[in-house]
Design a protein around this motif. Structure first.
Motif, short mmCIF file in Angstrom:
data_model
loop_
_atom_site.label_atom_id
_atom_site.label_comp_id
_atom_site.label_asym_id
_atom_site.label_seq_id
_atom_site.Cartn_x
_atom_site.Cartn_y
_atom_site.Cartn_z
N MET A 1 31.49 17.92 -11.36
CA MET A 1 31.80 16.88 -10.38
C MET A 1 32.20 15.62 -11.15
SD MET A 1 29.83 17.85 -7.06
CE MET A 1 31.26 17.18 -6.36
N ASP A 2 33.06 14.87 -10.54
CA ASP A 2 33.61 13.69 -11.19
C ASP A 2 33.08 12.43 -10.49
OD1 ASP A 2 35.18 12.20 -12.94
OD2 ASP A 2 36.92 12.26 -11.61
N PHE A 3 31.84 12.06 -10.80
CA PHE A 3 31.23 10.88 -10.20
C PHE A 3 31.54 9.64 -11.03
CE2 PHE A 3 28.08 14.25 -8.90
CZ PHE A 3 28.55 14.36 -7.61
N VAL A 4 31.38 8.48 -10.42
CA VAL A 4 31.57 7.21 -11.11
C VAL A 4 30.65 7.18 -12.33
CG1 VAL A 4 31.26 4.71 -10.89
CG2 VAL A 4 32.13 6.01 -8.95
N ASP A 5 31.16 6.70 -13.46
CA ASP A 5 30.33 6.52 -14.65
C ASP A 5 29.23 5.51 -14.31
OD1 ASP A 5 29.27 5.50 -17.13
OD2 ASP A 5 31.04 6.28 -18.14
N ILE A 6 28.01 5.86 -14.62
CA ILE A 6 26.86 5.01 -14.28
C ILE A 6 27.01 3.60 -14.82
CG2 ILE A 6 24.38 4.69 -14.77
CD1 ILE A 6 24.17 7.79 -14.38
N LYS A 7 27.58 3.47 -16.00
CA LYS A 7 27.76 2.14 -16.59
C LYS A 7 28.79 1.31 -15.83
CE LYS A 7 26.60 3.90 -21.12
NZ LYS A 7 27.18 5.03 -21.81
N ASN A 8 29.60 1.97 -15.00
CA ASN A 8 30.62 1.26 -14.23
C ASN A 8 30.18 0.98 -12.79
OD1 ASN A 8 32.37 1.23 -16.41
ND2 ASN A 8 33.24 3.21 -15.88
N VAL A 9 28.95 1.30 -12.45
CA VAL A 9 28.45 1.00 -11.10
C VAL A 9 28.19 -0.51 -11.04
CG1 VAL A 9 26.62 1.35 -9.42
CG2 VAL A 9 27.47 3.29 -10.76
N LYS A 10 28.99 -1.17 -10.25
CA LYS A 10 28.89 -2.63 -10.10
C LYS A 10 28.60 -3.04 -8.66
CE LYS A 10 30.19 -3.21 -14.39
NZ LYS A 10 29.15 -2.94 -15.34
N THR A 11 29.05 -2.20 -7.71
CA THR A 11 28.90 -2.52 -6.29
C THR A 11 28.28 -1.33 -5.58
OG1 THR A 11 30.88 -3.92 -6.39
CG2 THR A 11 30.09 -3.27 -4.20
N VAL A 12 27.22 -1.60 -4.85
CA VAL A 12 26.55 -0.55 -4.08
C VAL A 12 26.56 -0.92 -2.61
CG1 VAL A 12 25.06 0.09 -6.01
CG2 VAL A 12 24.23 -1.55 -4.33
N CYS A 13 26.47 0.09 -1.78
CA CYS A 13 26.33 -0.12 -0.34
C CYS A 13 24.91 0.26 0.04
CB CYS A 13 27.33 0.73 0.43
SG CYS A 13 27.18 0.56 2.23
N SER A 14 24.23 -0.65 0.71
CA SER A 14 22.90 -0.39 1.24
C SER A 14 23.04 -0.30 2.76
CB SER A 14 21.93 -1.51 0.85
OG SER A 14 20.65 -1.26 1.38
N ILE A 15 22.75 0.88 3.29
CA ILE A 15 22.88 1.11 4.73
C ILE A 15 21.50 1.03 5.37
CG2 ILE A 15 23.49 2.80 6.51
CD1 ILE A 15 25.61 3.89 4.56
N GLY A 16 21.36 0.15 6.35
CA GLY A 16 20.10 0.04 7.09
C GLY A 16 19.53 -1.36 7.00
N GLY A 17 19.13 -1.89 8.16
CA GLY A 17 18.66 -3.28 8.25
C GLY A 17 17.17 -3.46 8.28
N GLY A 18 16.39 -2.41 8.04
CA GLY A 18 14.94 -2.53 8.06
C GLY A 18 14.39 -2.92 6.70
N PRO A 19 13.07 -2.87 6.58
CA PRO A 19 12.42 -3.27 5.33
C PRO A 19 12.84 -2.45 4.11
CG PRO A 19 10.79 -3.08 7.09
CD PRO A 19 12.09 -2.56 7.63
N ILE A 20 13.12 -1.16 4.28
CA ILE A 20 13.51 -0.35 3.12
C ILE A 20 14.95 -0.68 2.71
CG2 ILE A 20 13.84 2.00 2.24
CD1 ILE A 20 11.19 2.58 3.25
N GLY A 21 15.85 -0.76 3.67
CA GLY A 21 17.23 -1.13 3.35
C GLY A 21 17.31 -2.51 2.72
N ALA A 22 16.59 -3.46 3.27
CA ALA A 22 16.58 -4.82 2.71
C ALA A 22 15.90 -4.83 1.35
CB ALA A 22 15.87 -5.78 3.67
N GLY A 23 14.86 -4.03 1.20
CA GLY A 23 14.17 -3.94 -0.09
C GLY A 23 15.06 -3.39 -1.18
#
Length: 187
Positions: A1-23
């Protein structure tokens, strides 16, 4: 599989507005990542920001961080906009199987194939969640101990259709950003 290189992870998406998503969002911000948050409704934004600011008080003290930088956080109520140009997705939607299945069915078709999609679920299996997903091979459970911005352990497990390379990628990603990943042998 051709995933993004971990060192190049700069932007993430956090889905969910509760305490876990905000955390999760607070933790990612503390690690210097940009966060694109997806909230189901704009009405959740004030409470969401309050949870992140509360988390930041602890993060500042524990890690000697600078003041909370809101410029690295973007909040969306449009899923397509929230997932554009992200390198990783951490989903923390409510623990309702049909809701998660519908969300993963949608994510499986609109998210770049290089992006791994993780769920914070504690009570559902990835095998059940990924049933209607067009790209289940990159879906993984990454369940944090709560609150995710303070406790380092993350339990990781794939579903029946998850590619083992995705599980390894998730383990390495969380290790890279300072978590303590624990790969489970079964769901």
């Amino acid at each position: 599989m051709d995933f993004v290189d971990i060192k190049n992870v700069k932007t993430v998406c956090s889905i969910g507005g509760g305490p876990i998503g905000a955390g999760w969002a607070a933790f990612f911000l503390a690690k210097g990542l940009s966060v694109k948050a997806y909230l189901h409704s704009e009405a959740e934004e004030e409470d969401y920001l309050s949870m992140i600011e509360t988390a930041w008080v602890s993060l500042e003290k524990l890690h000697k961080l600078a003041n909370f930088d809101l410029t690295k956080l973007k909040i969306y109520s449009n899923l397509e906009k929230a997932i554009q140009d992200v390198h990783f997705i951490q989903e923390s939607a409510p623990e309702i199987l049909s809701l998660k299945q519908n969300l993963y069915a949608r994510l499986g078709t609109i998210v770049s194939s290089q992006v791994v999609i993780c769920s914070s679920t504690s009570g559902l299996t990835m095998t059940d969640i990924q049933q209607h997903c067009a790209s289940p091979e990159r879906t993984v459970v990454a369940h944090p101990f709560n609150p995710p911005y303070l406790l380092p352990l993350v339990e990781i497990v794939g579903g029946e259709k998850t590619n083992s390379e995705a599980v390894v990628w998730v383990r390495n990603f969380y290790d890279h950003i300072g978590k303590v990943p624990l790969v489970m042998k079964k769901e």
